[in-house]
Design a protein around this motif. Structure first.
Motif, short mmCIF file in Angstrom:
data_model
loop_
_atom_site.label_atom_id
_atom_site.label_comp_id
_atom_site.label_asym_id
_atom_site.label_seq_id
_atom_site.Cartn_x
_atom_site.Cartn_y
_atom_site.Cartn_z
N GLN A 177 0.84 -1.19 0.00
CA GLN A 177 0.00 0.00 0.00
C GLN A 177 0.88 1.25 0.00
OE1 GLN A 177 -2.87 0.19 3.21
NE2 GLN A 177 -4.23 1.38 1.91
N CYS A 178 0.55 2.16 -0.89
CA CYS A 178 1.27 3.42 -0.95
C CYS A 178 1.00 4.21 0.34
CB CYS A 178 0.82 4.22 -2.17
SG CYS A 178 1.58 5.84 -2.31
N THR A 179 2.06 4.67 0.97
CA THR A 179 1.89 5.37 2.25
C THR A 179 1.27 6.75 2.05
OG1 THR A 179 4.16 6.16 2.08
CG2 THR A 179 3.78 4.19 3.40
N GLU A 180 1.36 7.29 0.84
CA GLU A 180 0.83 8.63 0.58
C GLU A 180 -0.63 8.60 0.15
OE1 GLU A 180 1.87 11.87 0.75
OE2 GLU A 180 3.42 11.04 2.03
N CYS A 181 -0.91 7.83 -0.87
CA CYS A 181 -2.25 7.88 -1.45
C CYS A 181 -3.10 6.66 -1.08
CB CYS A 181 -2.18 8.03 -2.97
SG CYS A 181 -1.31 6.72 -3.80
N GLY A 182 -2.47 5.64 -0.51
CA GLY A 182 -3.23 4.50 -0.04
C GLY A 182 -3.60 3.50 -1.11
N ALA A 183 -3.10 3.69 -2.32
CA ALA A 183 -3.39 2.75 -3.38
C ALA A 183 -2.70 1.42 -3.08
CB ALA A 183 -2.91 3.29 -4.73
N ARG A 184 -3.43 0.34 -3.29
CA ARG A 184 -2.87 -0.99 -3.08
C ARG A 184 -2.49 -1.60 -4.42
NH1 ARG A 184 -3.00 -3.52 1.80
NH2 ARG A 184 -2.97 -5.57 0.90
N LEU B 201 0.28 -4.53 -6.58
CA LEU B 201 1.10 -5.73 -6.43
C LEU B 201 2.52 -5.38 -6.86
CD1 LEU B 201 -1.32 -8.44 -7.83
CD2 LEU B 201 -0.70 -8.07 -5.44
N VAL B 202 3.45 -5.78 -6.02
CA VAL B 202 4.84 -5.38 -6.25
C VAL B 202 5.73 -6.60 -6.30
CG1 VAL B 202 6.80 -4.18 -5.21
CG2 VAL B 202 4.55 -3.15 -5.14
N GLN B 203 6.67 -6.56 -7.20
CA GLN B 203 7.72 -7.58 -7.20
C GLN B 203 9.04 -6.88 -7.48
OE1 GLN B 203 7.12 -11.46 -9.12
NE2 GLN B 203 9.01 -11.03 -10.21
N LYS B 204 9.98 -7.11 -6.60
CA LYS B 204 11.28 -6.46 -6.75
C LYS B 204 12.26 -7.51 -7.27
CE LYS B 204 13.17 -2.38 -4.97
NZ LYS B 204 13.50 -1.90 -6.32
N ILE C 219 7.87 1.68 -2.00
CA ILE C 219 8.46 0.40 -2.39
C ILE C 219 9.91 0.33 -1.94
CG2 ILE C 219 9.12 -1.06 -4.33
CD1 ILE C 219 6.66 0.08 -5.83
N ALA C 220 10.63 1.43 -2.14
CA ALA C 220 12.04 1.45 -1.75
C ALA C 220 12.19 1.24 -0.24
CB ALA C 220 12.68 2.78 -2.17
N ARG C 221 11.33 1.92 0.53
CA ARG C 221 11.37 1.75 1.98
C ARG C 221 11.05 0.33 2.37
NH1 ARG C 221 8.25 6.78 3.29
NH2 ARG C 221 9.73 8.48 3.26
N ALA C 222 10.03 -0.24 1.73
CA ALA C 222 9.62 -1.60 2.05
C ALA C 222 10.73 -2.59 1.72
CB ALA C 222 8.35 -1.96 1.28
N ALA C 223 11.42 -2.34 0.62
CA ALA C 223 12.51 -3.23 0.24
C ALA C 223 13.66 -3.14 1.24
CB ALA C 223 13.00 -2.88 -1.17
N GLU C 224 13.97 -1.91 1.66
CA GLU C 224 15.04 -1.73 2.63
C GLU C 224 14.68 -2.36 3.97
OE1 GLU C 224 15.68 2.45 2.63
OE2 GLU C 224 16.55 2.41 0.61
N ALA C 225 13.41 -2.32 4.31
CA ALA C 225 12.95 -2.89 5.58
C ALA C 225 12.79 -4.40 5.48
CB ALA C 225 11.64 -2.23 5.99
N GLY C 226 12.91 -4.95 4.27
CA GLY C 226 12.76 -6.38 4.10
C GLY C 226 11.32 -6.82 3.96
#
Ligand SMILES: [Zn+2]
Length: 84
Positions: A5-12, A14-17, A60-67
């Motif tokens: 979920q985007c922390t700014e706009c709340g859009a959900r 699907l992500v794959q890094k 996404i970048a934050r989520a990736a850094e946080a694992g």
């Protein structure tokens, strides 16, 4: 892919890094309508691909850094070794 979920706009979405440089993001209609940057299909050409949401990119970048979002290939792009 996994939901994020985007922390700014709340859009959900699907992500794959795949790597630190390469991210796949899948938008559905609800996410597009929710996102402030992507949404508003009344403007511009319908179906025209947008660059994406800057806030989501940060999320996404934050989520990736946080694992939270695993990076499939976490190794950095290898530097070519010059053999003399
Ligand atoms: Zn957004």
């Amino acid at each position: 892919m996994q939901p994020l979920q985007c922390t700014e706009c709340g859009a959900r979405v699907l992500v794959q890094k795949n790597s630190w440089e390469h991210t796949s993001v899948q938008w559905d209609d609800t996410a597009r309508a929710t996102c402030r940057e992507i949404g508003g299909t009344g403007e511009g050409r319908p179906g025209a691909p947008r660059e994406g949401c800057a806030a989501l990119t940060v999320s996404i970048a934050r989520a990736a850094e946080a694992g939270v979002v695993p990076v499939r290939d976490p190794d950095p792009v290898p530097t070519p070794v010059i053999v003399p």
